[in-house]
Write a protein that holds these residues in place. Sequence first.
Motif, PDB file in Angstrom:
ATOM      1  N   GLN A  80      64.285 129.113  92.392  1.00 19.32           N
ATOM      2  CA  GLN A  80      62.994 128.000  92.465  1.00 19.32           C
ATOM      3  C   GLN A  80      62.759 127.614  93.736  1.00 19.32           C
ATOM      4  O   GLN A  80      61.223 127.597  93.812  1.00 19.32           O
ATOM      5  CB  GLN A  80      64.102 126.698  91.843  1.00 19.32           C
ATOM      6  CG  GLN A  80      64.672 126.508  90.175  1.00 19.32           C
ATOM      7  CD  GLN A  80      65.408 125.534  90.292  1.00 19.32           C
ATOM      8  OE1 GLN A  80      66.368 124.952  90.706  1.00 19.32           O
ATOM      9  NE2 GLN A  80      65.252 125.094  88.723  1.00 19.32           N
ATOM     10  N   PHE A  81      63.580 127.571  94.734  1.00 20.58           N
ATOM     11  CA  PHE A  81      62.732 127.252  96.099  1.00 20.58           C
ATOM     12  C   PHE A  81      61.548 127.614  96.398  1.00 20.58           C
ATOM     13  O   PHE A  81      60.464 127.972  97.332  1.00 20.58           O
ATOM     14  CB  PHE A  81      63.571 127.369  96.911  1.00 20.58           C
ATOM     15  CG  PHE A  81      63.306 125.809  98.539  1.00 20.58           C
ATOM     16  CD1 PHE A  81      63.281 124.648  98.819  1.00 20.58           C
ATOM     17  CD2 PHE A  81      62.592 126.929  99.662  1.00 20.58           C
ATOM     18  CE1 PHE A  81      62.598 124.411 100.105  1.00 20.58           C
ATOM     19  CE2 PHE A  81      61.731 126.647 100.740  1.00 20.58           C
ATOM     20  CZ  PHE A  81      62.261 125.448 100.568  1.00 20.58           C
ATOM     21  N   ASN A  82      61.368 129.268  96.000  1.00 23.60           N
ATOM     22  CA  ASN A  82      61.060 130.680  96.431  1.00 23.60           C
ATOM     23  C   ASN A  82      59.536 130.526  95.551  1.00 23.60           C
ATOM     24  O   ASN A  82      58.792 131.472  96.373  1.00 23.60           O
ATOM     25  CB  ASN A  82      61.592 132.281  96.442  1.00 23.60           C
ATOM     26  CG  ASN A  82      61.326 133.183  96.372  1.00 23.60           C
ATOM     27  OD1 ASN A  82      59.997 133.004  98.271  1.00 23.60           O
ATOM     28  ND2 ASN A  82      61.093 134.333  96.171  1.00 23.60           N
ATOM     29  N   LYS A  83      59.886 130.426  94.644  1.00 18.05           N
ATOM     30  CA  LYS A  83      58.270 129.700  93.945  1.00 18.05           C
ATOM     31  C   LYS A  83      57.590 129.868  94.505  1.00 18.05           C
ATOM     32  O   LYS A  83      56.050 130.038  94.816  1.00 18.05           O
ATOM     33  CB  LYS A  83      59.278 128.912  92.247  1.00 18.05           C
ATOM     34  CG  LYS A  83      59.477 130.075  91.558  1.00 18.05           C
ATOM     35  CD  LYS A  83      59.077 128.381  90.103  1.00 18.05           C
ATOM     36  CE  LYS A  83      60.466 129.062  89.198  1.00 18.05           C
ATOM     37  NZ  LYS A  83      60.953 128.202  88.117  1.00 18.05           N
ATOM     38  N   GLY A  84      57.863 128.013  95.077  1.00 15.79           N
ATOM     39  CA  GLY A  84      56.575 127.485  95.960  1.00 15.79           C
ATOM     40  C   GLY A  84      56.313 128.910  97.302  1.00 15.79           C
ATOM     41  O   GLY A  84      55.072 128.918  97.871  1.00 15.79           O
ATOM     42  N   LEU A  85      56.934 128.965  97.492  1.00 13.42           N
ATOM     43  CA  LEU A  85      57.214 130.318  99.042  1.00 13.42           C
ATOM     44  C   LEU A  85      56.172 130.873  98.564  1.00 13.42           C
ATOM     45  O   LEU A  85      55.176 131.408  99.407  1.00 13.42           O
ATOM     46  CB  LEU A  85      58.362 130.833  99.516  1.00 13.42           C
ATOM     47  CG  LEU A  85      59.139 129.808  99.981  1.00 13.42           C
ATOM     48  CD1 LEU A  85      60.698 130.838 100.667  1.00 13.42           C
ATOM     49  CD2 LEU A  85      58.755 128.666 101.221  1.00 13.42           C
ATOM     50  N   GLN A  86      56.334 131.393  97.453  1.00 11.38           N
ATOM     51  CA  GLN A  86      55.278 133.278  96.977  1.00 11.38           C
ATOM     52  C   GLN A  86      53.989 132.678  96.310  1.00 11.38           C
ATOM     53  O   GLN A  86      53.317 133.212  96.555  1.00 11.38           O
ATOM     54  CB  GLN A  86      56.316 133.533  95.940  1.00 11.38           C
ATOM     55  CG  GLN A  86      57.478 134.253  96.036  1.00 11.38           C
ATOM     56  CD  GLN A  86      57.293 135.179  96.762  1.00 11.38           C
ATOM     57  OE1 GLN A  86      56.321 136.299  97.119  1.00 11.38           O
ATOM     58  NE2 GLN A  86      58.329 135.234  98.265  1.00 11.38           N
ATOM     59  N   ASN A  87      54.486 131.127  96.376  1.00 11.32           N
ATOM     60  CA  ASN A  87      53.009 130.930  95.058  1.00 11.32           C
ATOM     61  C   ASN A  87      52.131 130.080  95.413  1.00 11.32           C
ATOM     62  O   ASN A  87      51.212 130.520  97.372  1.00 11.32           O
ATOM     63  CB  ASN A  87      52.299 130.077  93.771  1.00 11.32           C
ATOM     64  CG  ASN A  87      51.952 129.784  93.046  1.00 11.32           C
ATOM     65  OD1 ASN A  87      50.959 129.318  93.370  1.00 11.32           O
ATOM     66  ND2 ASN A  87      50.905 130.846  92.285  1.00 11.32           N
ATOM     67  N   LYS A  88      52.529 128.644  96.615  1.00 10.45           N
ATOM     68  CA  LYS A  88      51.425 128.257  97.306  1.00 10.45           C
ATOM     69  C   LYS A  88      50.541 128.593  98.763  1.00 10.45           C
ATOM     70  O   LYS A  88      50.573 128.627  99.070  1.00 10.45           O
ATOM     71  CB  LYS A  88      51.521 126.566  97.470  1.00 10.45           C
ATOM     72  CG  LYS A  88      50.788 126.093  98.323  1.00 10.45           C
ATOM     73  CD  LYS A  88      51.021 123.910  98.012  1.00 10.45           C
ATOM     74  CE  LYS A  88      49.616 123.095  98.436  1.00 10.45           C
ATOM     75  NZ  LYS A  88      49.811 122.159  98.716  1.00 10.45           N
ATOM     76  N   LEU A  89      52.311 128.982  99.447  1.00 10.25           N
ATOM     77  CA  LEU A  89      52.334 129.038 100.259  1.00 10.25           C
ATOM     78  C   LEU A  89      51.941 130.592 100.738  1.00 10.25           C
ATOM     79  O   LEU A  89      50.791 131.085 101.764  1.00 10.25           O
ATOM     80  CB  LEU A  89      54.290 129.567 101.364  1.00 10.25           C
ATOM     81  CG  LEU A  89      53.896 129.565 103.018  1.00 10.25           C
ATOM     82  CD1 LEU A  89      53.429 129.314 103.980  1.00 10.25           C
ATOM     83  CD2 LEU A  89      55.616 129.345 102.862  1.00 10.25           C
ATOM     84  N   LEU A  90      52.870 131.517  99.899  1.00 12.78           N
ATOM     85  CA  LEU A  90      52.042 133.180 100.644  1.00 12.78           C
ATOM     86  C   LEU A  90      50.638 133.048  99.806  1.00 12.78           C
ATOM     87  O   LEU A  90      49.984 133.826 100.418  1.00 12.78           O
ATOM     88  CB  LEU A  90      52.961 133.714 100.320  1.00 12.78           C
ATOM     89  CG  LEU A  90      53.193 135.041  99.928  1.00 12.78           C
ATOM     90  CD1 LEU A  90      52.637 135.461 101.890  1.00 12.78           C
ATOM     91  CD2 LEU A  90      53.910 135.829 100.001  1.00 12.78           C
TER      92      LEU A  90
END
Lengths: 199, 199
Positions: free
Chosen positions: B79-89
């Motif tokens: 779940q945490f990776n979702k923000g890393l892949q979408n908004k951040l990356l």
Amino acid sequence: MKKIMVIGASGTLGQAVVQELRADHEIVEASRGDHRFPVDFSNEESVRALFNKAGQLDGIIVAAGEAHIGPLKEMTAEQFNKGLQNKLLGQVRVYLIGQHHLSAGGSITLTTGIITDEPLRDCANVTAVDSALEGFVRAAATENREIRINAVSPTMLTESADIYAAYCPGFEGVPASRAALAFRRSVDGIQTGRVYRVW
Amino acid sequence: MKKIMVIGASGTLGQAVVQELRADHEIVEASRGDHRFPVDFSNEESVRALFNKAGQLDGIIVAAGEAHIGPLKEMTAEQFNKGLQNKLLGQVRVYLIGQHHLSAGGSITLTTGIITDEPLRDCANVTAVDSALEGFVRAAATENREIRINAVSPTMLTESADIYAAYCPGFEGVPASRAALAFRRSVDGIQTGRVYRVW
């Protein structure tokens, strides 16, 4: 005496942390190549297996993590994602799983670096990753008050100057033994949501 | 008159930014559902295609990105990776590809939020993501001085209070039109490495 897990115990910083804490704490030394507590923190099952094997802990320290180093003008999103998947998500994964294996009032201590505040050539990925970890520390300390969470942000370690001095012109290094004191402050102190800067 | 691309142009903030800038700039409106400039910034090829189609730009604005919202105690690394892949990356990918499509002195403006500094319930992922973006802005501004990069950090938008007020007790909202002024400061000003807080 507390039972403290050190992930990255075989590294330059990890060794110094173990040396600092083992005088009066029981240390569980974990690292990628360890024969007793091997862990790859980029792998969910590996981290779960580690905590299941180690039993209940009073503290968890993560002194490990890799990110991408290279010129910003040539960087790709795939390269940038390396640091997100390894150092950033790896340390966060240790928190997310480890929180359920900590005694009440236990602590988790992550590792960032001076690069959060002082960007270095070719290291935009590292600055972003370490900034994210420090943000995570602020948020997690606020939301989950049953355990403590802090980060230690060292400057260049003198032991690693051979590798990093070219990126760190004019930086005063600190010995890993001095950075290790900040981990003791986190483990044996009462603060949470802190970034202990060792500069 | 500058040629400015706004990614996320159909969103609450994006619409206000377009409204603010179009009086004296040429705006390329891009968003997931746009028929002329569709883009999914989590997809490398989609971003490349967008910039190839748009031609040379004087400014790029990203007012888009999703992260995971949910209780920290139940959160998984996936779940945490979702923000890393979408908004951040996603926002970083726009920089990494977009830097090669900007005229000299052009600007890139990312979007973070007050949550970097003020953690909210269930939003540890968002705080980490926005902190990473602000770190990236510091690093990128330092390493690549040929273009400018800034971030705009709004507090809760009054237009979104229905959705977010429960997470933001006591927060004073700002209208999107006021947050849009900070994007104009970034586009038409001379600063770089700044986080414009609209609180």
